[in-house]
Enzyme design. Structure first.
Site, PDB file in Angstrom:
ATOM      1  N   TYR A 192      10.512   4.354  11.587  1.00  0.00           N
ATOM      2  CA  TYR A 192       9.291   4.727  10.843  1.00  0.00           C
ATOM      3  C   TYR A 192       8.430   3.495  10.568  1.00  0.00           C
ATOM      4  CZ  TYR A 192      11.581   9.232   9.740  1.00  0.00           C
ATOM      5  OH  TYR A 192      12.211  10.449   9.793  1.00  0.00           O
ATOM      6  N   SER A 231      10.298  17.952   6.985  1.00  0.00           N
ATOM      7  CA  SER A 231       9.029  18.685   7.129  1.00  0.00           C
ATOM      8  C   SER A 231       9.072  19.993   6.324  1.00  0.00           C
ATOM      9  CB  SER A 231       8.708  18.956   8.606  1.00  0.00           C
ATOM     10  OG  SER A 231       8.701  17.763   9.351  1.00  0.00           O
ATOM     11  N   PRO A 232       9.492  19.940   5.057  1.00  0.00           N
ATOM     12  CA  PRO A 232       9.709  21.174   4.296  1.00  0.00           C
ATOM     13  C   PRO A 232       8.428  21.903   3.900  1.00  0.00           C
ATOM     14  CG  PRO A 232      10.002  19.267   2.874  1.00  0.00           C
ATOM     15  CD  PRO A 232       9.827  18.734   4.273  1.00  0.00           C
ATOM     16  N   ILE A 233       7.295  21.180   3.945  1.00  0.00           N
ATOM     17  CA  ILE A 233       6.028  21.884   3.680  1.00  0.00           C
ATOM     18  C   ILE A 233       5.199  21.932   4.971  1.00  0.00           C
ATOM     19  CG2 ILE A 233       5.910  21.583   1.180  1.00  0.00           C
ATOM     20  CD1 ILE A 233       4.175  19.088   1.631  1.00  0.00           C
ATOM     21  N   ALA A 234       5.947  21.914   6.109  1.00  0.00           N
ATOM     22  CA  ALA A 234       5.317  22.014   7.432  1.00  0.00           C
ATOM     23  C   ALA A 234       4.159  21.031   7.577  1.00  0.00           C
ATOM     24  CB  ALA A 234       4.883  23.456   7.708  1.00  0.00           C
ATOM     25  N   ALA A 242       0.908  22.070   6.157  1.00  0.00           N
ATOM     26  CA  ALA A 242       0.376  23.410   6.457  1.00  0.00           C
ATOM     27  C   ALA A 242       0.724  24.418   5.361  1.00  0.00           C
ATOM     28  CB  ALA A 242       0.901  23.900   7.801  1.00  0.00           C
ATOM     29  N   LEU A 243       1.880  24.254   4.714  1.00  0.00           N
ATOM     30  CA  LEU A 243       2.271  25.219   3.682  1.00  0.00           C
ATOM     31  C   LEU A 243       1.651  24.920   2.310  1.00  0.00           C
ATOM     32  CD1 LEU A 243       6.009  25.924   4.609  1.00  0.00           C
ATOM     33  CD2 LEU A 243       4.149  27.600   4.531  1.00  0.00           C
ATOM     34  N   THR A 244       0.882  23.853   2.227  1.00  0.00           N
ATOM     35  CA  THR A 244       0.218  23.577   0.947  1.00  0.00           C
ATOM     36  C   THR A 244      -1.019  24.454   0.786  1.00  0.00           C
ATOM     37  OG1 THR A 244      -1.312  21.889   1.786  1.00  0.00           O
ATOM     38  CG2 THR A 244       0.883  21.128   1.137  1.00  0.00           C
ATOM     39  N   GLY A 245      -1.477  25.001   1.917  1.00  0.00           N
ATOM     40  CA  GLY A 245      -2.670  25.850   1.871  1.00  0.00           C
ATOM     41  C   GLY A 245      -3.959  25.060   2.007  1.00  0.00           C
TER      42      GLY A 245
HETATM   43  N1  LIG Z   1      15.035  13.412  10.996  1.00  0.00           N
HETATM   44  C1  LIG Z   1      13.917  13.655  11.608  1.00  0.00           C
HETATM   45  O1  LIG Z   1      13.852  13.776  12.847  1.00  0.00           O
HETATM   46  C2  LIG Z   1      12.674  13.800  10.786  1.00  0.00           C
HETATM   47  C3  LIG Z   1      11.497  14.344  11.362  1.00  0.00           C
HETATM   48  C4  LIG Z   1      10.377  14.492  10.534  1.00  0.00           C
HETATM   49  C5  LIG Z   1      10.425  14.087   9.216  1.00  0.00           C
HETATM   50  N2  LIG Z   1      11.582  13.549   8.704  1.00  0.00           N
HETATM   51  C6  LIG Z   1      11.670  13.115   7.283  1.00  0.00           C
HETATM   52  O2  LIG Z   1      11.203  14.159   6.445  1.00  0.00           O
HETATM   53  C7  LIG Z   1      10.147  13.675   5.615  1.00  0.00           C
HETATM   54  C8  LIG Z   1       9.143  14.791   5.344  1.00  0.00           C
HETATM   55  O3  LIG Z   1       8.694  15.396   6.540  1.00  0.00           O
HETATM   56  P1  LIG Z   1       7.189  15.262   7.051  1.00  0.00           P
HETATM   57  O4  LIG Z   1       6.562  14.075   6.461  1.00  0.00           O
HETATM   58  O5  LIG Z   1       7.236  15.434   8.544  1.00  0.00           O
HETATM   59  O6  LIG Z   1       6.488  16.611   6.540  1.00  0.00           O
HETATM   60  P2  LIG Z   1       6.236  17.298   5.131  1.00  0.00           P
HETATM   61  O7  LIG Z   1       7.033  16.680   4.091  1.00  0.00           O
HETATM   62  O8  LIG Z   1       6.374  18.759   5.373  1.00  0.00           O
HETATM   63  O9  LIG Z   1       4.662  17.001   4.914  1.00  0.00           O
HETATM   64  C9  LIG Z   1       4.230  15.784   4.400  1.00  0.00           C
HETATM   65  C10 LIG Z   1       2.712  15.699   4.438  1.00  0.00           C
HETATM   66  O10 LIG Z   1       2.123  16.808   3.782  1.00  0.00           O
HETATM   67  C11 LIG Z   1       0.951  16.377   3.066  1.00  0.00           C
HETATM   68  N3  LIG Z   1       1.237  16.616   1.640  1.00  0.00           N
HETATM   69  C12 LIG Z   1       2.312  16.168   0.950  1.00  0.00           C
HETATM   70  N4  LIG Z   1       2.287  16.604  -0.309  1.00  0.00           N
HETATM   71  C13 LIG Z   1       1.185  17.325  -0.444  1.00  0.00           C
HETATM   72  C14 LIG Z   1       0.630  18.026  -1.537  1.00  0.00           C
HETATM   73  N5  LIG Z   1       1.231  18.044  -2.723  1.00  0.00           N
HETATM   74  N6  LIG Z   1      -0.529  18.675  -1.333  1.00  0.00           N
HETATM   75  C15 LIG Z   1      -1.126  18.660  -0.139  1.00  0.00           C
HETATM   76  N7  LIG Z   1      -0.636  18.012   0.936  1.00  0.00           N
HETATM   77  C16 LIG Z   1       0.506  17.344   0.783  1.00  0.00           C
HETATM   78  C17 LIG Z   1       0.807  14.880   3.333  1.00  0.00           C
HETATM   79  O11 LIG Z   1      -0.035  14.665   4.454  1.00  0.00           O
HETATM   80  P3  LIG Z   1      -1.651  14.788   4.341  1.00  0.00           P
HETATM   81  O12 LIG Z   1      -2.021  14.414   2.954  1.00  0.00           O
HETATM   82  O13 LIG Z   1      -2.162  13.884   5.395  1.00  0.00           O
HETATM   83  O14 LIG Z   1      -1.922  16.234   4.667  1.00  0.00           O
HETATM   84  C18 LIG Z   1       2.202  14.473   3.697  1.00  0.00           C
HETATM   85  O15 LIG Z   1       2.265  13.333   4.506  1.00  0.00           O
HETATM   86  C19 LIG Z   1       9.573  12.490   6.400  1.00  0.00           C
HETATM   87  O16 LIG Z   1       8.851  11.600   5.572  1.00  0.00           O
HETATM   88  C20 LIG Z   1      10.845  11.884   6.953  1.00  0.00           C
HETATM   89  O17 LIG Z   1      11.490  11.120   5.961  1.00  0.00           O
HETATM   90  C21 LIG Z   1      12.690  13.418   9.465  1.00  0.00           C
END
Ligand SMILES: NC(=O)c1ccc[n+]([C@@H]2O[C@H](COP(=O)([O-])OP(=O)(O)OC[C@H]3O[C@@H](n4cnc5c(N)ncnc54)[C@H](OP(=O)(O)O)[C@@H]3O)[C@@H](O)[C@H]2O)c1
Length: 371
Positions: free
Chosen positions: A102, A257-260, A263-266
């Site tokens: 990362y 990626s729990p909030i996609a 995308a799941l924030t709306g």
């Molecule tokens: N093991 C693996 O292969 C793998 C793969 C992926 C991720 N991960 C881990 O999982 C973590 C989380 O996954 P992810 O970052 O892919 O996706 P995520 O947690 O589903 O989404 C994060 C993104 O959503 C937006 N966001 C976050 N909080 C928000 C809120 N309260 N309101 C509106 N938008 C919000 C932000 O981007 P914007 O503000 O730009 O919209 C943020 O960067 C990563 O940081 C990483 O540590 C692991």
């Protein structure tokens, strides 16, 4: 750490008895549990002795200019990432997920996520010496890396970037094309050498997970976790046997990626697409199809005074044995995550959201989970 919750509306916690010094942390966070409650409700990661908060924070975007941040990393983003870290800790969230891949080592001012996380922890400890965080990082199973020694070498490099003497959780980021038995042996060696408290895998299928569990078990080491893509709109772990195997074997499922990815924030709509590579996954067509589900998430959330983000995270937590690790780029995002804790959707709502989500074609996941 002892804390007394004395807030009304704002989350204001008084932390006391640290070398006789009274510390006050004030965090404006509507109807979120107090930090002391979050500390109390920590869960054991699988069969290991490591206890982590019910929700962790993903640090992939910190320092990154290859997927996130519109391909740019600057001082403002750095300050935002630092306040995301600070706010998480203020609110009692102390589990952070990073990986050696990362962020960037190279060009254009980008920094490794591990380096930043280590720096944030070090700076925080200057005023909060008893702070305890759980750092999870990951080994990149690149094809030229072979044998148990490669795991130990990479872990030592991660430890060095993080500026700590050991990490709490070390995970194999994805299954290798070959060499997996050596990697698992390397995880076991890392535990025995005291470099890590618990070990896990990531993007492992059910059969790989079972093999990994058995191999470590022979050495008396529990496989603590499998970190996989899991959200309301990406339920592959429910369908491919991974979630059931985790439950059966006592392995915690860490949901990435729990909030996609937002995308799941709306907040993303066909008129307001996410930037960068995400726009190819969350296309206007997909976001149109998602709208119906998002409307219902919003409606349910309103009954609890919760946002769609908090409902989406609560839905995952309600599946039991799941620790989501949403990525926070800012203090506001981190603060919102905390409000996903301390309440619960009803079984009817959980089932209703799943059946609505079943009508939406899932987005493409990381192909490594099918290896
Ligand atoms: N093991 C693996 O292969 C793998 C793969 C992926 C991720 N991960 C881990 O999982 C973590 C989380 O996954 P992810 O970052 O892919 O996706 P995520 O947690 O589903 O989404 C994060 C993104 O959503 C937006 N966001 C976050 N909080 C928000 C809120 N309260 N309101 C509106 N938008 C919000 C932000 O981007 P914007 O503000 O730009 O919209 C943020 O960067 C990563 O940081 C990483 O540590 C692991």
């Amino acid at each position: 750490m002892m804390a007394t919750h004395i807030s009304s509306g704002a989350c204001l916690s008084v932390f006391c008895q640290r070398k006789g010094i009274y510390r006050v942390r004030a965090v404006a966070s509507e109807s979120a549990p107090a930090a002391s409650k979050i500390e109390e409700e920590k869960v054991k990661l699988g069969g290991s002795d490591l206890r982590v908060t019910r929700l962790g924070i993903g640090a992939w975007s910190w320092g990154d200019n290859s997927y996130w941040n519109n391909f740019e990393w600057d001082d403002r983003k750095m300050k935002d990432a630092k306040s995301a870290f600070e706010t998480s800790v203020d609110c009692g969230i102390t589990f952070f997920d990073t990986a050696e891949v990362y962020g960037s080592m190279l060009s254009l001012g980008a920094v490794k996520s591990e380096t930043l996380l280590g720096r944030f922890i070090k700076e925080r400890k200057e005023t909060d010496p008893e702070l305890e965080v759980a750092i999870a990082t990951k080994f990149a199973a690149l094809p030229w890396r072979l044998g148990r020694q490669s795991v130990l070498t990479a872990l030592k490099d991660s430890i060095c970037r993080l500026g700590v003497s050991s990490v709490e959780l070390y995970q194999l980021h994805w299954p290798g094309i070959w060499g997996n038995e050596g990697y698992l042996d390397g995880l076991g060696d890392a535990v025995e050498q005291g470099l890590v408290k618990a070990v896990g895998v990531s993007n492992y299928s059910e059969s790989r997970l079972r093999d990994a569990y058995e191999r470590l078990k022979k050495r008396g080491i529990p496989l603590a976790s499998n970190q996989v893509n899991y959200s309301l709109i990406y339920r592959a772990p429910e369908e491919n046997g991974v979630k059931a195997a985790c439950d059966e074997l006592g392995i915690t499922l860490i949901a990435y990626s729990p909030i996609a990815q937002g995308a799941l924030t709306g907040k993303y709509t066909p008129e307001n697409l996410p930037t960068g590579p995400r726009s190819r996954i969350y296309t206007p067509e997909f976001l149109i199809k998602l709208q119906h589900l998002l409307n219902r998430i919003k409606e349910i959330g309103e009954n609890y005074n919760k946002t769609p983000t908090q409902v989406a995270l609560n839905w995952l937590i309600a599946q039991e044995n799941v620790v989501p690790i949403p990525g926070a780029k800012t203090a506001e995002q981190a603060k919102e995550f905390v409000g996903a804790l301390g309440w619960r959707l009803t079984s009817e709502e959980i089932n209703e959201l799943r059946s609505m989500a079943l009508e939406i074609q899932p987005v493409i996941g990381f192909p490594a989970e099918k290896l």
